[in-house]
Write a protein that holds these residues in place. Structure first.
Motif, PDB file in Angstrom:
ATOM      1  N   TYR A 113       0.949  -7.003  -0.442  1.00 56.59           N
ATOM      2  CA  TYR A 113       2.035  -6.029  -0.588  1.00 56.59           C
ATOM      3  C   TYR A 113       2.501  -5.947  -2.037  1.00 56.59           C
ATOM      4  O   TYR A 113       2.704  -4.848  -2.581  1.00 56.59           O
ATOM      5  N   MET A 186       2.656   1.800   3.512  1.00 60.92           N
ATOM      6  CA  MET A 186       2.570   0.451   2.982  1.00 60.92           C
ATOM      7  C   MET A 186       3.748  -0.396   3.470  1.00 60.92           C
ATOM      8  O   MET A 186       3.577  -1.541   3.918  1.00 60.92           O
ATOM      9  N   ASN A 187       4.956   0.167   3.411  1.00 64.94           N
ATOM     10  CA  ASN A 187       6.144  -0.572   3.841  1.00 64.94           C
ATOM     11  C   ASN A 187       6.140  -0.827   5.348  1.00 64.94           C
ATOM     12  O   ASN A 187       6.544  -1.897   5.813  1.00 64.94           O
ATOM     13  N   PHE A 190       3.760  -3.610   6.024  1.00 63.66           N
ATOM     14  CA  PHE A 190       4.329  -4.877   5.551  1.00 63.66           C
ATOM     15  C   PHE A 190       5.385  -5.390   6.519  1.00 63.66           C
ATOM     16  O   PHE A 190       5.396  -6.571   6.887  1.00 63.66           O
TER      17      PHE A 190
END
Length: 226
Positions: A113, A186-187, A190
């Motif tokens: 990340y 992406m978040n 994660f």
């Protein structure tokens, strides 16, 4: 060694005090009020043998149904506390197992990340630098037009500046929609994976090295194996 057995005044659980360390046993509100805070003491006298003693003359303790003040007993004897005959379980003396959870796999998740986030930042800075360069080229084209007039060189530089500007404008339009979506994915990925392996609670955007400075999960209190 003396072990004190009694009732936790707040939670009404059985309390075991050993070597000055107090811990609770059983469910909340499971111990009757006629069991005192310091009801009996147990002292080991041999393997599986104990000396049991009332710690207050008002306390009532039964061994195999008979009221006692002090007596030598074994772990096969039935011990009851108070007139409510609360049954004392010998396994309450066993030290509870400390549950641990391995958080080391979270390091790989954090590193990935962190690297992706850095790549987004670098790409954004490169794009901004290139866009600034486009502005400089345009200014140079204008300056040349003043110096050289509207000749061929000016037209070439001006056309080049316009072409670069259009290209970067189009690229900026693409990035304005693509990058936020990529960052959102992406978040989401994660937050789905950077969780406590025990309770599955998201650990927040906390650096893994900072996370390991704690000894246990702040949510389920499970000890970390680091």
């Amino acid at each position: 060694m003396e072990i004190i057995i009694g009732r936790n005044q707040s939670t009404r659980q059985l309390t075991i005090i050993k070597d000055g360390v107090e811990r609770n046993y059983g469910q909340a509100n499971s111990v009757p009020m006629d069991v005192s805070r310091h009801h009996i003491s147990l002292q080991p006298i041999a393997t599986g043998k104990w000396q049991i003693k009332n710690l207050n003359e008002r306390n009532v303790t039964f061994v195999n149904g008979i009221a006692i003040e002090s007596k030598s007993i074994s772990e096969s004897d039935k011990v009851e506390l108070g007139n409510s005959h609360y049954l004392f379980h010998w396994d309450a003396l066993q030290e509870p197992k400390v549950e641990t959870v391995d958080i080391r796999p979270l390091k790989k998740i954090w590193d990935r990340y962190d690297e992706q986030r850095l790549e987004f930042q670098i790409a954004e800075r490169k794009f901004n630098a290139a866009r600034s360069a486009t502005g400089i080229i345009t200014m140079l084209a204008i300056a040349c037009s003043i110096i050289l007039g509207h000749g061929p060189i000016y037209l070439i530089l001006y056309a080049l500046a316009i072409g670069i500007s259009v290209a970067f404008t189009y690229q900026a339009y693409q990035k304005s929609s693509d990058v936020p979506r990529q960052q959102r994915e992406m978040n989401k990925d994660f937050q789905k994976n950077y969780v406590c392996p025990k309770c599955r609670h998201f650990m927040g955007f906390t650096d893994y090295d900072i996370l390991t400075q704690s000894d246990a999960c702040p949510y389920c209190k499970t000890k970390y194996q680091k």
